[in-house]
Scaffold this motif. Structure first.
Motif, PDB file in Angstrom:
ATOM      1  N   PRO A  59     -42.418  22.021  36.546  1.00  0.00           N
ATOM      2  CA  PRO A  59     -41.579  22.313  35.380  1.00  0.00           C
ATOM      3  C   PRO A  59     -41.737  23.772  34.935  1.00  0.00           C
ATOM      4  CG  PRO A  59     -42.786  20.263  35.059  1.00  0.00           C
ATOM      5  CD  PRO A  59     -43.318  20.884  36.304  1.00  0.00           C
ATOM      6  N   HIS A  82     -41.644  25.143  32.075  1.00  0.00           N
ATOM      7  CA  HIS A  82     -42.430  25.415  30.872  1.00  0.00           C
ATOM      8  C   HIS A  82     -43.944  25.422  31.119  1.00  0.00           C
ATOM      9  CE1 HIS A  82     -42.306  21.006  30.879  1.00  0.00           C
ATOM     10  NE2 HIS A  82     -43.370  21.045  30.099  1.00  0.00           N
ATOM     11  N   ASP A 113     -48.698  18.584  29.128  1.00  0.00           N
ATOM     12  CA  ASP A 113     -47.409  19.226  28.837  1.00  0.00           C
ATOM     13  C   ASP A 113     -46.414  19.008  29.974  1.00  0.00           C
ATOM     14  OD1 ASP A 113     -48.246  20.092  26.391  1.00  0.00           O
ATOM     15  OD2 ASP A 113     -48.501  22.191  26.966  1.00  0.00           O
ATOM     16  N   LYS A 133     -45.005  15.371  29.623  1.00  0.00           N
ATOM     17  CA  LYS A 133     -44.145  15.020  28.491  1.00  0.00           C
ATOM     18  C   LYS A 133     -42.819  15.756  28.449  1.00  0.00           C
ATOM     19  CE  LYS A 133     -46.171  18.032  25.000  1.00  0.00           C
ATOM     20  NZ  LYS A 133     -46.909  18.093  23.779  1.00  0.00           N
ATOM     21  N   GLY A 134     -42.703  16.888  29.078  1.00  0.00           N
ATOM     22  CA  GLY A 134     -41.427  17.613  29.073  1.00  0.00           C
ATOM     23  C   GLY A 134     -41.262  18.470  27.835  1.00  0.00           C
ATOM     24  N   THR A 135     -40.167  19.204  27.783  1.00  0.00           N
ATOM     25  CA  THR A 135     -39.954  20.174  26.699  1.00  0.00           C
ATOM     26  C   THR A 135     -39.413  19.565  25.415  1.00  0.00           C
ATOM     27  OG1 THR A 135     -37.790  20.680  27.633  1.00  0.00           O
ATOM     28  CG2 THR A 135     -39.592  22.132  28.246  1.00  0.00           C
ATOM     29  N   SER A 136     -38.642  18.518  25.475  1.00  0.00           N
ATOM     30  CA  SER A 136     -38.026  17.960  24.264  1.00  0.00           C
ATOM     31  C   SER A 136     -38.833  16.797  23.678  1.00  0.00           C
ATOM     32  CB  SER A 136     -36.611  17.485  24.582  1.00  0.00           C
ATOM     33  OG  SER A 136     -36.651  16.461  25.553  1.00  0.00           O
ATOM     34  N   TYR A 137     -39.977  16.511  24.227  1.00  0.00           N
ATOM     35  CA  TYR A 137     -40.778  15.364  23.806  1.00  0.00           C
ATOM     36  C   TYR A 137     -41.223  15.474  22.348  1.00  0.00           C
ATOM     37  CZ  TYR A 137     -44.550  11.938  23.848  1.00  0.00           C
ATOM     38  OH  TYR A 137     -45.368  10.884  23.576  1.00  0.00           O
TER      39      TYR A 137
END
Length: 186
Positions: A20, A22, A95, A98-102
């Motif tokens: 990912p 991020h 991180d 969970k992803g960026t919008s979590y």
């Protein structure tokens, strides 16, 4: 070796877009920290190596090795870097999962009072984790000064007192917390 085990897959997975975005930068920082850990480890060990300790000839056919005593400061640097690398690894892994919008999804699903309580709990967790880090970090000075072999009459430090007379005797005062066996063990 760490470059092969961690670095090669990192580069391949980055090229394929499997990491990912991020967390990609942190993943490369972790690769650098792994390399630095090896350098700091060698720097630490090197502080305990000298010609007298490395090889002390007893006779022509026998070489006796002395005890290696590393610098407590370098041992603490090595241990502190290991803890920091581990914490960043765990944080980066979580991180990535969970992803960026979590965070926004979680925040919108709870009421404001609950979130305020969670923030207070997080602050207390940070304090507790920091105290655990300082305690573990101070263990490097106990080990590096061989303080565990002195004043080990728990719960007393000497036969007749809780604290020995030698505590806080070094000048300047700050050196006691890193170099004075009595203070470090207390």
């Amino acid at each position: 070796m760490i470059g092969l085990i961690y670095g090669l897959p990192l580069v391949v997975f980055s090229i394929r877009g499997m990491i990912p975005k991020h967390v990609r930068g942190r993943a490369y920082v972790l690769l650098g920290m792994g390399g630095m850990q090896g350098l700091v480890g060698w720097w630490m060990v090197k502080s305990g190596l000298n010609d007298e300790i490395v090889s002390k000839k007893v006779d022509a056919s026998h070489v006796e090795c002395g005890q290696i005593r590393v610098s407590p400061y370098r041992l603490a640097a090595h241990l502190g870097m290991a803890f920091t690398t581990f914490a960043l690894l765990v944080s980066t892994g979580l991180d990535a999962l969970k992803g960026t919008s979590y965070d926004q999804k979680v925040r919108s699903s709870f009421d404001k009072r609950f979130l305020q309580s969670a923030i207070r709990l997080r602050r207390l967790s940070v304090v507790g984790t920091s105290l655990a880090f300082v305690t573990a970090f101070s263990g490097a000075f106990v080990a590096g000064n061989d303080a565990g072999n002195a004043y080990n009459l728990f719960p007393w430090m000497t036969y007749d007192s809780w604290l020995p007379a030698e505590i806080l005797q070094m000048k300047p005062l700050w050196r006691n917390f890193f170099e004075n066996t009595a203070t470090v063990q207390a």
